[in-house]
Scaffold this active site. Structure first.
Site, mmCIF file in Angstrom:
data_model
loop_
_atom_site.group_PDB
_atom_site.id
_atom_site.type_symbol
_atom_site.label_atom_id
_atom_site.label_comp_id
_atom_site.label_asym_id
_atom_site.label_seq_id
_atom_site.Cartn_x
_atom_site.Cartn_y
_atom_site.Cartn_z
ATOM 1 N N LYS A 243 0.788 -1.212 -0.131
ATOM 2 C CA LYS A 243 -0.117 0.148 -0.183
ATOM 3 C C LYS A 243 0.971 1.089 -0.135
ATOM 4 O O LYS A 243 1.992 1.353 0.629
ATOM 5 C CB LYS A 243 -1.052 -0.162 1.190
ATOM 6 C CG LYS A 243 -1.918 1.076 1.272
ATOM 7 C CD LYS A 243 -2.901 0.823 2.584
ATOM 8 C CE LYS A 243 -3.927 1.821 2.857
ATOM 9 N NZ LYS A 243 -4.692 1.614 4.052
ATOM 10 N N SER A 318 -9.404 1.223 3.422
ATOM 11 C CA SER A 318 -8.578 2.064 2.427
ATOM 12 C C SER A 318 -7.663 1.135 1.728
ATOM 13 O O SER A 318 -6.962 1.947 0.937
ATOM 14 C CB SER A 318 -7.948 3.191 3.412
ATOM 15 O OG SER A 318 -7.040 2.577 4.266
ATOM 16 N N SER A 342 -9.265 -1.308 7.594
ATOM 17 C CA SER A 342 -8.836 -1.116 6.246
ATOM 18 C C SER A 342 -7.865 -2.112 5.436
ATOM 19 O O SER A 342 -7.502 -2.139 4.519
ATOM 20 C CB SER A 342 -8.020 0.274 6.214
ATOM 21 O OG SER A 342 -8.713 1.310 6.609
#
Length: 645
Positions: A243, A318, A342
Site C-alpha cells: 500500500k 482504505s 482497512s
C-alpha cells in the site's frame, strides 16, 4: 489511467507459458512401496488392500505415465518395458530418462553407488517422486503394485503439469524456482504482464499506482543468489505489492495524494525493510483511499480503484488497491494498513485473507499515520498460508516503535506452524447475534452467508457458542481517533522527511489545493484541532480501550472461547457512487488492540465476496491462523475473479 512508466512497453507475451511446477509430492493414499508403514489393515478397505498388493504390469505402468503426460499436455517418450511385473529400480531408470532429472546424491544403504540404477534412484528420491521404505532403505528389487502406479501417476502429473501463475501460492512459486523451472525474473515479468493487461488496459482495475523500475534487476540478482547459496527463505524472489502509505526508498510514497507524488523517503518502512531482507521483491505500490480516510479507495493521484468481482462496485478500503491487486493476481501477496478496518474490509470484498495483528506485533515505523493509537500494518493474501508467511517476515521488535516492546517473547518461531487442517476440531467459537444484523436487505445478503459459515464451522468440529458482547452499545458510541490524531502525527511524519519534504504540515497541504477535494471538509476539521491535551481525547484513549478489552476478555473467559466470529462487513461491496456501509464489527479489533483475521466465507447471491472474521486475544495470532486455515481448507470459498483470468 494510472501511469506505470515505460516498463510495460513490451511484447506482452508470457515468458513462461511452458514452464512446469511440482505442486505436491503426495497422493491421497500411502502405497506399500513408498512409505515405511502402510495404513493399518483394520482401517483399510478390502479394495485398497487388494490394490496395494496386486503387482502392476509394465503395460499398466506405461499406460498410467502416458495418461499423466496427456493430461499435462507434454510429450511422452519412455522406452518400452515388458513383463507381467516390474521392479522399482527399473521404474526409477525409466522415469529418470523420460523426465531428464538432475543428478543427486544417493542416500540408501541398499543401493550401491556403482549400480547402473543408482543415479536414477537418487534423482527420483530428490524430486520427491519415489521414496524409500525408510530413510535408508529403497528396496530396489521390490515389485511395483497397482497402488504404487496410482500414486506415481498423481505425483508425475503434478511434477510435469504446466505452471499456472493465477492463484499460485508462495510455496507453489518456491517449488517451481527450486526445481529450476521458473526464475524470479520470469515471475516478475509475468506479474508485470498481468498488471499491464488488466490494470492499465482492458477492465482497468486501477489498483497499482507505481511499478518498481528495478524489479527485474532485483529479481535477476536474487536468482543469482539462489543459484550460488540457496534461498533465504519462503519469500526469496517473491514479488509483493505494498500500500502506498508504506515508505519505500526507491519509489514515491504518496498516501494517494498528488501533494506527495514526488516524495521519496530516505528509508524504507520497517516492514518493507524486513520483507526485502527476507528476499521479497517490492514490485510496486498500490492505490488507497487518500490518506486512508475512507473505505472506498479513491484518491487524487490514483483515482477510483475497481472491484475485480464487479467493476461497478467498490473494492473496499482504505487498502483497496492491495485488495483488488492481490485478488487479480498482480503479485503473490501484499501489505495493507488498518486503523478501523482497512485491511479486513478490502480483504472481505476481494475474497482474500487479511490479518490485522495485535498492536505492537509489527512496527508502524515508516507508515504514513492516520491514528497511531489504532494503526497497524499487516498482510493481505489469497491463502491463510501465504498470509502466515508474510506475517512471519514482518513481525518483531523495532526500537523506533515502542509498542513493539510488548511483543517481545510472544512471537512464535513461525506462524506457519499453526497451519492445522484439523484446527477447528474441539474449538469453541463465540457467535453473537448482535454482530450479524439482517434488518436491511443488504445486511441479510451477508448474514445468510455468515449463518451458513457457522454451520460449516460446526461441521468441521467446532462448537458454536451463543454469546452477547458486554457493553457493545457503549463501545460503538466511541469514535475512531483518526479525527483527533491525524494532524499531529502527519505533521510529525512530514517533519521526518527533512528538507526534501514537499510540504511540512497539513495546513500547507490544504493551502496548496493538491488533494482530493471530496475530503476537504474532513481535512479542515482535522486541521482545526489545536491539541491532544484534552480530557475528551484522554477519556477516549483510556476508557474506550479499557471497556473494549475487558468486555471481550470477559465474554471469552466466561464461555472458554478460542475466538469470536462475525462478518467483517455487515454489507457487501456497494455500487460506486452510492454510500458504502461496513457496520461496527471491525471496530472491536482496533479499539481493543486485539488481533483479527478475515477469511473468505463465500459469496452473496449477487456474486459479491463475503468475509468471516475471527477475533482473538492479544498476541494470539497463532490460534486465529489455525482456526482460519482449518476453515479455509474445509470450505475452499476463495474464487479468482472471472474478469481477470
Amino acid at each position: 489511467m494510472t501511469n506505470h512508466g515505460s516498463v510495460f512497453r513490451k511484447s506482452g507475451a508470457l515468458l513462461m507459458a511452458s514452464a512446469v511446477i511440482a505442486a505436491t509430492w503426495g497422493g491421497t493414499t500411502v502405497p506399500s512401496a513408498f512409505a515405511a508403514a502402510a495404513t493399518p489393515a483394520s482401517k483399510t478397505s478390502t479394495a485398497t488392500i487388494t490394490l496395494a498388493k496386486t503387482p502392476a504390469s509394465a503395460a499398466t505402468f506405461l499406460g498410467a505415465m502416458e495418461e499423466a503426460a496427456t493430461l499435462a499436455g507434454v510429450p511422452f517418450t519412455m522406452d518400452k518395458l515388458s513383463g507381467t511385473t516390474i521392479k522399482r529400480k527399473d521404474v526409477a531408470v525409466a522415469l529418470q530418462q523420460w523426465l531428464k532429472l538432475d543428478p543427486a546424491t544417493i542416500s540408501f544403504k541398499d543401493v550401491p553407488e556403482q549400480a547402473d540404477y543408482a543415479d536414477a534412484v537418487a534423482s527420483l528420491n530428490a524430486a520427491g517422486l519415489m521414496k524409500g521404505y525408510t530413510d535408508t532403505l529403497f528396496l530396489p528389487n521390490a515389485i511395483l503394485t497397482e497402488n504404487d502406479v496410482a500414486v506415481l501417476k498423481d505425483r508425475v502429473y503434478n511434477y510435469i503439469k504446466p505452471f499456472v501463475l493465477e492463484e499460485a501460492t508462495i510455496m507453489d512459486l518456491q517449488t517451481a524456482m527450486t526445481q529450476g523451472k521458473l526464475t524470479s525474473k520470469e515471475l516478475v515479468q509475468q506479474y508485470l504482464d498481468r498488471i499491464e493487461k488488466y490494470d492499465d488496459q482492458g477492465v482497468s482495475i486501477n489498483a497499482v499506482l507505481t511499478i518498481n523500475p528495478d524489479a527485474l534487476q532485483i529479481a535477476e540478482q536474487l536468482d543469482a543468489e539462489r543459484a550460488a547459496q540457496g534461498a533465504r527463505g519462503p519469500l526469496h524472489g517473491i514479488p509483493v505489492l505494498v500500500k502506498d502509505n508504506f515508505d519505500t526508498n526507491d519509489m514515491p510514497t504518496t498516501a494517494g495524494c498528488i501533494c506527495l507524488k514526488d516524495s521519496i523517503p530516505a528509508h524504507d518502512a520497517e516492514q518493507v525493510k524486513k520483507l526485502k531482507a527476507a528476499g521479497a521483491i517490492i514490485l510496486g505500490k498500490t492505490n488507497l483511499h487518500e490518506f486512508a480516510f475512507g473505505i472506498t479507495t479513491s484518491s487524487s493521484l490514483g483515482g477510483q480503484t475497481l472491484n475485480p468481482y464487479a467493476l461497478d462496485h467498490y473494492p473496499g478500503g482504505s487498502s483497496g488497491g492491495t485488495g483488488a491487486a492481490i485478488a487479480s493476481n498482480f503479485a503473490a501477496a501484499g501489505l495493507g494498513t488498518d486503523t478501523g478496518g482497512s485491511i479486513r474490509i478490502p480483504s472481505s470484498f476481494n475474497s482474500l485473507v487479511g490479518i490485522r495483528p495485535t498492536i505492537g506485533l509489527s512496527s508502524r515505523e515508516g507508515i504514513i499515520p492516520l491514528a497511531l493509537t489504532q494503526d497497524v500494518g499487516g498482510p493481505m493474501a489469497r491463502t491463510v498460508s501465504d498470509a502466515a508467511i508474510m506475517l512471519d517476515a514482518t513481525v518483531g521488535y523495532d526500537k523506533r516503535d515502542v509498542s513493539t516492546a510488548y511483543a517481545v517473547g510472544k512471537i512464535p518461531s513461525s506462524y506457519t506452524d499453526f497451519l492445522d487442517v484439523n484446527g477447528l476440531k474441539g474449538a469453541r467459537i463465540g457467535v453473537a447475534p448482535e454482530l450479524i444484523p439482517s434488518t436491511k436487505a443488504e445486511e441479510k445478503a451477508v448474514a445468510d452467508v455468515i449463518h451458513n459459515a457457522v454451520e460449516e464451522l460446526k461441521s468441521l468440529g467446532a462448537t458454536a457458542v451463543p454469546i452477547s458482547i458486554p457493553n457493545l452499545t457503549e463501545i460503538n458510541k466511541y469514535p475512531s481517533l483518526s479525527g483527533y490524531e491525524f494532524k499531529f502525527q502527519l505533521n510529525d511524519y512530514l517533519d521526518s522527511l527533512g528538507e526534501e519534504a514537499p510540504y511540512h504540515s497539513l495546513s500547507e497541504i490544504i493551502a496548496s489545493g493538491e488533494f482530493d477535494k471530496a475530503q476537504e471538509q474532513s481535512m479542515k476539521a482535522r486541521d482545526a484541532r489545536e491539541t491532544l491535551d484534552t480530557t475528551e481525547y484522554k477519556d477516549i484513549v483510556l476508557k474506550r480501550t479499557q471497556v473494549t478489552r475487558e468486555s471481550l476478555l470477559k465474554v471469552m473467559a466466561d464461555h472458554n472461547l478460542d475466538a469470536i466470529i462475525y462478518p467483517t462487513s455487515t454489507q457487501a461491496a456497494a455500487l460506486i457512487g452510492e454510500g458504502q456501509t461496513s457496520g461496527g464489527n471491525n471496530r472491536l479489533s482496533p479499539f481493543s488492540g486485539f488481533p483479527a483475521i478475515t477469511v473468505p466465507a463465500g459469496f452473496t447471491t449477487d456474486g459479491l465476496p463475503v468475509g468471516i472474521e475471527f477475533l482473538g486475544r492479544a498476541f494470539d495470532e497463532g490460534t486465529l491462523i489455525k482456526l482460519a486455515y482449518s476453515y479455509e481448507q474445509g470450505t475452499h470459498h476463495r474464487q479468482a475473479p472471472e474478469l481477470t483470468p
